[in-house]
Design an enzyme around this catalytic site. Structure first.
Site, short mmCIF file in Angstrom:
data_model
loop_
_atom_site.label_atom_id
_atom_site.label_comp_id
_atom_site.label_asym_id
_atom_site.label_seq_id
_atom_site.Cartn_x
_atom_site.Cartn_y
_atom_site.Cartn_z
N ASP A 141 0.79 -1.18 -0.10
CA ASP A 141 -0.05 -0.11 -0.01
C ASP A 141 1.12 1.26 0.01
OD1 ASP A 141 -2.76 1.18 2.28
OD2 ASP A 141 -2.36 1.56 -0.05
N LYS A 144 2.73 3.53 -5.62
CA LYS A 144 2.08 2.47 -6.52
C LYS A 144 3.17 2.03 -7.65
CE LYS A 144 -1.18 3.33 -3.97
NZ LYS A 144 -0.79 2.45 -2.75
N ASP A 169 -3.24 -2.86 -2.64
CA ASP A 169 -4.21 -2.11 -2.62
C ASP A 169 -4.20 -1.11 -3.63
OD1 ASP A 169 -5.38 0.76 -0.58
OD2 ASP A 169 -6.46 -0.68 -1.63
N ASN A 170 -5.34 -0.46 -4.30
CA ASN A 170 -5.30 0.47 -5.26
C ASN A 170 -4.99 0.15 -6.59
OD1 ASN A 170 -3.79 2.01 -2.50
ND2 ASN A 170 -5.98 2.55 -3.24
N GLU A 199 -11.47 4.08 -0.80
CA GLU A 199 -11.84 4.33 0.42
C GLU A 199 -12.64 5.57 0.72
OE1 GLU A 199 -8.87 3.66 -0.29
OE2 GLU A 199 -7.31 5.17 0.32
C1 LIG Z 1 9.21 2.94 -2.06
N1 LIG Z 1 9.41 2.21 -0.78
C2 LIG Z 1 8.63 2.75 0.27
N2 LIG Z 1 9.23 2.42 1.52
C3 LIG Z 1 8.72 2.69 2.59
N3 LIG Z 1 7.52 3.65 2.90
C4 LIG Z 1 7.34 4.03 1.62
C5 LIG Z 1 7.59 3.76 0.26
N4 LIG Z 1 6.99 4.25 -0.54
C6 LIG Z 1 5.78 4.91 -0.06
N5 LIG Z 1 6.12 4.81 1.37
C7 LIG Z 1 5.06 5.14 2.44
O1 LIG Z 1 4.00 4.56 2.12
C8 LIG Z 1 2.75 5.58 2.17
C9 LIG Z 1 2.55 5.83 0.71
C10 LIG Z 1 1.15 5.46 0.26
C11 LIG Z 1 0.99 5.74 -1.03
N6 LIG Z 1 -0.55 5.55 -1.32
C12 LIG Z 1 -1.24 6.28 -2.22
O2 LIG Z 1 -0.50 7.04 -2.88
C13 LIG Z 1 -2.63 6.10 -2.20
C14 LIG Z 1 -3.40 7.08 -2.96
C15 LIG Z 1 -4.64 7.10 -2.89
C16 LIG Z 1 -5.46 8.09 -3.55
C17 LIG Z 1 -6.59 7.86 -4.41
C18 LIG Z 1 -7.29 8.81 -5.20
C19 LIG Z 1 -7.07 9.82 -4.88
F1 LIG Z 1 -7.67 10.97 -5.59
C20 LIG Z 1 -5.93 10.43 -4.17
C21 LIG Z 1 -5.24 9.27 -3.39
C22 LIG Z 1 -5.67 6.11 -2.08
C23 LIG Z 1 -4.91 5.14 -1.64
O3 LIG Z 1 -5.35 3.93 -0.82
C24 LIG Z 1 -3.29 4.99 -1.45
O4 LIG Z 1 -2.63 4.11 -0.94
C25 LIG Z 1 3.42 6.79 2.75
F2 LIG Z 1 2.78 8.00 2.58
C26 LIG Z 1 5.08 6.62 2.28
O5 LIG Z 1 5.66 7.86 3.14
MG LIG Z 2 -4.03 2.44 -0.50
#
Ligand SMILES: CNc1ncnc2c1ncn2[C@@H]1O[C@H](/C=C/CNC(=O)c2cc(-c3ccc(F)cc3)cc(O)c2O)[C@H](F)[C@H]1O
Ligand SMILES: [Mg+2]
Length: 214
Positions: A141, A144, A169-170, A199
């Site tokens: 999650d 992406k 997810d997503n 969600e």
């Molecule tokens: C790449 N390696 C990483 N290692 C450790 N932590 C990480 C890493 N990469 C990210 N993180 C960490 O994981 C999290 C990232 C979550 C990203 N999730 C989403 O973007 C996401 C977006 C939407 C969404 C849908 C529609 C809309 F209009 C707007 C948003 C819905 C969802 O359910 C999501 O999960 C955190 F932020 C980041 O620091």
């Molecule tokens: Mg998500």
């Protein structure tokens, strides 16, 4: 100074949830995100699918990529058997600080190891650093665009065994098209799409469950 959304989400947990009661923490976050401020938690509808995959699998070792505020971390850990372990990776220190407090409020510190760092850095260290032999479940999650490279990294690090489950997810919104193509085409995975909604909205989204065939 202004508070951040994750700080306000934590405030809602501390105000409305009962300490040591994970389900009340999950409920408090869902109420906050539905009625006050949207946040990117897996949410209640997809959360029920997540619950059923976890309960059916009864995993001993779970890896979560992307803790954010710890909503799915708490949701998964509350369903794990007594000696099971969940390792969750989060590289944003502000999110990690919030997630740590949400996890503590739920009283799940003993089941959850929150690691502040990136998947790229820590997946290769799983075995030596955490004594992980194999992963029974990986919940993806995080960013992406990193679903596919991290899946290949998990394979290359020998962390997946016959029957290991990847739950992403997503896969529709925001979407992870390269990941979806890979797991659906690869002879090494049996993939299944669980249709749901983004969600707290009516937009389509879903979870992809992919069983590694070895
Ligand atoms: C790449 N390696 C990483 N290692 C450790 N932590 C990480 C890493 N990469 C990210 N993180 C960490 O994981 C999290 C990232 C979550 C990203 N999730 C989403 O973007 C996401 C977006 C939407 C969404 C849908 C529609 C809309 F209009 C707007 C948003 C819905 C969802 O359910 C999501 O999960 C955190 F932020 C980041 O620091
Ligand atoms: Mg998500």
């Amino acid at each position: 100074t202004q508070s951040t959304r994750p700080q306000r989400l934590l405030g809602a947990v501390q105000k409305n949830a009962t300490r040591g009661d994970p389900r009340s923490v999950v409920k408090a976050i869902d109420e906050f995100c539905r009625h006050k401020e949207w946040a990117m938690n897996v949410g209640d509808e997809k959360g029920c699918i997540l619950d059923s995959v976890v309960s059916e699998l009864n995993p001993a070792t779970v890896l979560e990529l992307g803790t954010y505020c710890g909503y799915s971390t708490v949701r998964i850990a509350s369903l794990l058997p007594p000696h099971a372990k969940l390792i969750t990776l989060e590289f944003n220190p502000d999110y990690a600080k919030i997630a740590c407090q949400v996890i503590a409020w739920a009283g799940l510190e003993d089941k959850i190891q929150l690691v502040e760092g990136s998947s790229a850095e820590w997946i290769p260290k799983m075995k030596e650093h955490f004594g992980v032999k194999m992963l029974d479940l990986v919940f993806m999650d995080h960013w992406k665009d990193d679903y596919l490279p991290d899946t290949k990294l998990l394979e290359d690090c020998g962390l997946l065994r016959k029957g290991s489950v990847l739950l992403a997810d997503n896969v529709i919104c925001p979407g992870s098209p390269d990941y979806l193509k890979y797991v659906r085409r690869s002879p090494r995975y049996k993939s299944q799409y669980f249709r749901s909604h983004l969600e707290y909205t009516k937009a389509e989204d879903g979870l992809e469950k992919s069983v590694f065939l070895g």
